[in-house]
Design a protein around this motif. Structure first.
Motif: not given
Length: 521
Positions: A215, A450-451, A453-454, A480, A483
């Motif tokens: 990331t 994080a969601h 980013e992923y 999800r 994340a």
């Protein structure tokens, strides 16, 4: 005519043509140092274990006091190598070495350490990979880079501290990702850099040490751009090498002092191990390797095992005469001078401790070398052979007579269980739809980050989300889940030792009163 902006001073969120210093009073790098020192992630290091929890005694180093001492040593090394004409020119060709950059990196190098030090790092890595399927797992150095570029929100930008390229690059002790970056990966070199090879007991998991998750690869590339053509893609910058060496020096000296101070490091045991090796070096050298492993408790054998391991790992510098001289020096100055008199808190004992620290720090800093083309196992800034061997012997004493103690192992097994249970409880909270609205706000924000980013990685570079199993990540549910895992790990890693223990008590129903801390909830 205006001077060309220094590319080392560029920040991600300011245009290159502006030079990036509109808000600076003096040096952009000094501002970075101040931003790190003002971060709550830096303040929390006062409550994070260095080796064992200080328990409020004030007698043991924590990650904060360790970082301050690393910063002192790093600045001394940086000033030394830039002031000398014979090394200053080499340093300039390699991209430069500003003392403020080296000091800033040293202050920030442990920001990503989770509760309970290296034990917490191992536990969170195992959870991240096995429970959540995160190919990157968890690594303290990569977590540091994630903090300064993403999860610290108290800086001048919505994400991260917006540090200069030079300081971000100096924080990259291992400037590669676990599995996918760069290509070719340094793990594939005939002699991989220190930390780049896979762990012997975990084949297929990628590098043992690394400094960026998938990331943060864009930030890694941006920070390294000013050094392109000056150092190899897998090499540390000079300032990162200074920080790394300063960390080694501080660790070798100050952790030993801690355990002498509290009576753990015993004169007789250390004297016997070193003395037996010195008197029987030839005989021990003839023993088969199996005997060293099976009879490691017999005096001298553990040290002989270290000597052989050094030959296998660091043939570029290891020398048996230098090793013997190092053992003799440590025996004389640590064992016979310092450990011979138990620490009793007297003025004499404190002065002996201070003398030992000052003498050894000066000796090691004076042994610093700058090498234009170093072997892959070391950086551009390293130690002369004599001092290098002395650091290895000091680290051996700490590892053998502190880290391998069964009472420490007992303590750490409890801490590992505590962290695992805390992750379990937080994960259950996250997946409880009835309670989702009452999540800690910071955990909620970490999940959202994080969601994003992923989701972006799954669309742009799905290969980065594939681990050793080779199974691709497909579908929004899988994204999800990744994340959620990264967010929980980010959240737990940002706690102090006491916060982790208190939060587990609260969330498991063992606390008798409501518990709240603004930095956590």
């Amino acid at each position: 005519m205006e001077a060309e902006p220094d590319p080392r001073a560029r920040r991600r969120d300011e245009p290159a043509e502006a030079g990036g210093f509109a808000d600076l009073i003096s040096s952009p790098f000094r501002l970075d140092r101040d931003r790190i020192a003002a971060s709550p992630f830096f303040a929390r290091l006062g409550g994070v274990t260095q080796v064992v929890s200080a328990g409020g005694s004030g007698l043991l180093h924590n990650r904060l006091t360790h970082s301050l001492k690393v910063a002192q040593v790093a600045r001394a090394i940086a000033e030394r190598i830039t002031a000398h004409g014979d090394t200053g020119g080499i340093v300039a060709k390699l991209g430069g070495c500003d003392p403020d950059v080296a000091e800033a990196a040293a202050l920030g190098h442990d920001l990503g350490h989770p509760p309970f030090g290296h034990l917490g790092e191992q536990v969170l890595d195992r959870i991240a990979r096995h429970r959540y399927g995160l190919p990157d797992g968890f690594e303290g150095n990569a977590q540091t880079f994630r903090i300064v570029t993403k999860t610290e929100v108290g800086g001048p930008t919505p994400q991260g501290l917006n540090l200069t390229a030079a300081v971000r690059a100096a924080l990259l002790k291992y400037p590669w990702a676990r599995l996918h970056y760069p290509d070719p990966h340094p793990a594939d070199l005939s002699t991989p850099p220190r930390g780049a090879a896979e762990p012997d007991d975990a084949p297929g998991t990628g590098s043992a040490k690394f400094s960026a998750y998938s990331t943060e690869l864009d930030d890694l590339e941006h920070s390294r751009t000013p050094f392109s053509g000056r150092v190899e893609r897998w090499q540390q910058t000079v300032e990162a090498s200074v920080m790394d060496l300063a960390d080694d020096i501080a660790y070798a000296i100050h952790d030993i002092q801690d355990f002498h101070r509290i009576g753990v490091l015993q004169h007789a045991a250390v004297a016997t191990e070193l003395g037996q090796w010195l008197s029987r070096a030839g005989e021990l050298a003839e023993l088969p390797s199996a005997a060293l492993r099976d009879e490691h408790r017999n005096p001298g054998r553990s040290l002989e095992y270290v000597r052989r391991r050094m030959h296998a790992k660091d043939a570029w510098v290891v020398d048996d005469d230098a090793f013997a001289h190092a053992v003799a020096r440590v025996r004389a100055e640590l064992v016979d001078d310092l450990l011979a008199i138990p620490f009793d808190g007297s003025i004499e004992a404190e002065q002996a401790m201070a003398t030992f620290s000052a003498r050894w720090t000066a000796r090691l800093v004076e042994g610093v070398l700058v090498t234009p083309s170093p072997p892959t196992r070391t950086g551009h800034v390293t130690l002369r052979p004599a001092q290098w061997h002395e650091v290895q012997v000091l680290k051996f004493v700490h590892r053998r007579f502190v880290l391998q103690r069964p009472d420490l192992a007992l303590h750490q097994r409890g801490q590992a269980s505590m962290l695992t249970n805390l992750v379990d409880a937080l994960d259950a909270w996250l997946t409880d739809r009835d309670e989702a609205r009452r999540l800690p706000r910071r955990l909620h924000d970490l999940v959202a980050l994080a969601h994003l980013e992923y989701t972006a990685l799954a669309e742009r570079s799905p290969e980065l989300l594939v681990g050793a199993t080779g199974e691709p990540v497909r579908g929004s549910d899988a994204v999800r889940a990744l994340a959620r895992g990264r967010a929980v790990v980010d959240f737990v890693a940002s706690l102090t030792d006491r916060q982790a223990a208190s939060m587990l008590d609260a969330i498991s129903g063992h606390a008798t009163q409501p518990w709240s801390e603004s930095f956590v909830l």
